[in-house]
Design an enzyme around this catalytic site. Sequence first.
Site, mmCIF file in Angstrom:
data_model
loop_
_atom_site.group_PDB
_atom_site.id
_atom_site.type_symbol
_atom_site.label_atom_id
_atom_site.label_comp_id
_atom_site.label_asym_id
_atom_site.label_seq_id
_atom_site.Cartn_x
_atom_site.Cartn_y
_atom_site.Cartn_z
ATOM 1 C CG ASP A 67 4.198 -3.324 -0.886
ATOM 2 O OD1 ASP A 67 4.629 -3.950 -1.866
ATOM 3 O OD2 ASP A 67 4.832 -3.221 0.183
ATOM 4 C CE LYS A 69 5.112 -7.738 4.376
ATOM 5 N NZ LYS A 69 6.490 -7.793 3.910
ATOM 6 C CG ASN A 70 7.245 -3.843 4.356
ATOM 7 O OD1 ASN A 70 7.189 -5.056 4.557
ATOM 8 N ND2 ASN A 70 6.915 -3.290 3.190
ATOM 9 C CB CYS A 116 5.854 -11.954 -2.870
ATOM 10 S SG CYS A 116 4.697 -12.111 -1.508
ATOM 11 N NE ARG A 167 5.592 -13.494 3.261
ATOM 12 C CZ ARG A 167 6.150 -12.796 2.301
ATOM 13 N NH1 ARG A 167 5.891 -13.100 1.045
ATOM 14 N NH2 ARG A 167 6.983 -11.821 2.553
ATOM 15 N NE ARG A 171 11.158 -8.839 -4.049
ATOM 16 C CZ ARG A 171 10.310 -8.814 -3.032
ATOM 17 N NH1 ARG A 171 9.462 -9.798 -2.855
ATOM 18 N NH2 ARG A 171 10.301 -7.802 -2.183
HETATM 19 C C1 UD1 Z 1 10.540 -3.514 0.207
HETATM 20 C C2 UD1 Z 1 9.263 -3.974 0.873
HETATM 21 C C3 UD1 Z 1 8.230 -4.383 -0.165
HETATM 22 C C4 UD1 Z 1 8.013 -3.270 -1.174
HETATM 23 C C5 UD1 Z 1 9.336 -2.779 -1.755
HETATM 24 C C6 UD1 Z 1 9.174 -1.565 -2.632
HETATM 25 C C7 UD1 Z 1 10.054 -4.898 2.958
HETATM 26 C C8 UD1 Z 1 10.222 -6.106 3.805
HETATM 27 N N1 UD1 Z 1 9.568 -5.098 1.730
HETATM 28 O O1 UD1 Z 1 11.051 -4.642 -0.517
HETATM 29 O O2 UD1 Z 1 7.004 -4.672 0.525
HETATM 30 O O3 UD1 Z 1 7.188 -3.742 -2.221
HETATM 31 O O4 UD1 Z 1 10.245 -2.438 -0.691
HETATM 32 O O5 UD1 Z 1 8.593 -0.535 -1.938
HETATM 33 O O6 UD1 Z 1 10.292 -3.774 3.384
HETATM 34 N N2 UD1 Z 1 16.662 -4.088 -6.514
HETATM 35 C C9 UD1 Z 1 17.776 -4.453 -7.247
HETATM 36 N N3 UD1 Z 1 18.909 -4.811 -6.572
HETATM 37 C C10 UD1 Z 1 18.971 -4.817 -5.215
HETATM 38 C C11 UD1 Z 1 17.831 -4.445 -4.478
HETATM 39 C C12 UD1 Z 1 16.680 -4.074 -5.151
HETATM 40 O O7 UD1 Z 1 17.748 -4.459 -8.472
HETATM 41 O O8 UD1 Z 1 20.034 -5.167 -4.672
HETATM 42 C C13 UD1 Z 1 15.406 -3.711 -7.245
HETATM 43 C C14 UD1 Z 1 14.290 -4.726 -6.982
HETATM 44 O O9 UD1 Z 1 14.401 -5.847 -7.824
HETATM 45 C C15 UD1 Z 1 13.059 -3.903 -7.265
HETATM 46 C C16 UD1 Z 1 13.452 -2.524 -6.769
HETATM 47 O O10 UD1 Z 1 14.895 -2.510 -6.705
HETATM 48 O O11 UD1 Z 1 12.798 -3.850 -8.640
HETATM 49 C C17 UD1 Z 1 12.872 -2.173 -5.416
HETATM 50 O O12 UD1 Z 1 13.310 -3.095 -4.475
HETATM 51 P P1 UD1 Z 1 13.506 -2.719 -2.939
HETATM 52 O O13 UD1 Z 1 13.145 -1.292 -2.673
HETATM 53 O O14 UD1 Z 1 14.849 -3.189 -2.538
HETATM 54 O O15 UD1 Z 1 12.397 -3.644 -2.280
HETATM 55 P P2 UD1 Z 1 12.556 -4.609 -1.065
HETATM 56 O O16 UD1 Z 1 13.430 -3.992 -0.012
HETATM 57 O O17 UD1 Z 1 12.833 -5.992 -1.528
#
Ligand code: UD1
Length: 424
Positions: free
Chosen positions: A308, A22-23, A116, A400, A121
Amino acid sequence: MQKLVIEGGTPLFGEIMTQGAKNAVLPVLAACVLCEGTVHLKNCPCISDRYASARILSALGAKVKTEGNSLTADCTGLSSDEISCYLMKAMRSSIIFMGALLGRTGKCTLCYPGGCNLGPRPIDMHISAMRKMGGIISDEHGVISCSAPDGLKGCRHSLSFPSVGATENIMLAAVCAEGETIISNAAREPEICCLADFLRACGAKISGDGGGRIAIEGVKKLTAPDEAFEIIPDRIAAATYLSCAACAGGELLIRDCAPAHLEAVLPVFEQAGCRLKVFGSNIYIYRKGRLRAADTIRTMVYPGFPTDAQAILMAPLCTAEGTTVFVENIFENRYRHTDALCRMGADIKAEGKVAVVTGVPRLYGTVAEAPDLRGGAALVCAALGAEGISEISGVNYIDRGYEEIERVLTAAGAKIRREAEKLP
Ligand code: UD1
């Protein structure tokens, strides 16, 4: 509305083919926006997040065709740079269309993404990176307008946290930007490497992916590769089916699952007393008798233990002998599955980042709602090993990320079926 009805206590036997990740497929679909010609993808999982991405591409004017696990997307004649709030809310990863659209058209309008509920986030890192590259971004009542009147310019980004989504967004913005972009403290997840492989196949100049420093030299244009591009296997789906076997007992062969991507996860199954063997790209798991508690599980960025897989591994450890401690370091609100597990008889104390799981001899079937994608999958795992019948609603979360979970598990001998939920 649908629910999964699961009669627990039947051991699993057989083989499960691992679905595409998925990711990985979601950022690759966003990357199609930057390509001229028709992109062919194979091993795309049939999951609702993939369909949501395909709907975004279609709404932008792309010609998208899907057939089973194959997909073609032709973004040559893109006619729009706006993504409606309705489409944006379907999933978190819709935000990475920002970098791709800015790179392709120099402007875009979108909303805050959905996904989710795992706590706050934010997308601050995405927005500040786009600004640094020359993007002008304004936010009015949740509608984000972006433009780059002078085009995007390569620059140096040092991420305060190796965010997966922010790394992908910067990569997508940078591949056709002017000059060189360096991302320090970049995410190292295998899905980042899959995106880089796809972009390279389209003519992008990227190096260092998989390490903490990614270098990108902007090119004039990207062209769809001649050959079909294959999406990598889903390491979290593979971990889920391993957990199903750990909960229900029996023996399973998980085929084509890239075991190297599961290096932080496999030792937990072994500590818990499952027998594991890795044969090339396949993993065999055998579980008989009661499980044992595992060492403290701390979620971390890759190559650490994936957030995850936290809920998914908690399910079997609920009935292990002894106490396992979980520390969730990535998301603030990722223990929402513990209430339902406790209703099944588990002994879990969760506070803040920490959950203490004291193993009980058995779990009992219950009626519960999937709180999110991976939490829902954890309830399915637990229900397969529980005594009696469980009914799990909120299947839309599970859909999903999992391709026909009830078909896959039924083929391995599980008693699981999907039913329409009756309205009260
Ligand atoms: C991706 C994955 C998700 C996984 C996560 C962590 C996809 C579609 N989803 O989510 O399944 O659980 O990585 O491995 O690939 N953060 C900030 N500011 C930002 C961006 C992130 O504070 O602008 C924080 C988030 O709130 C969180 C952490 O960074 O606490 C990790 O987030 P991130 O690695 O960005 O996860 P996603 O890309 O949303």
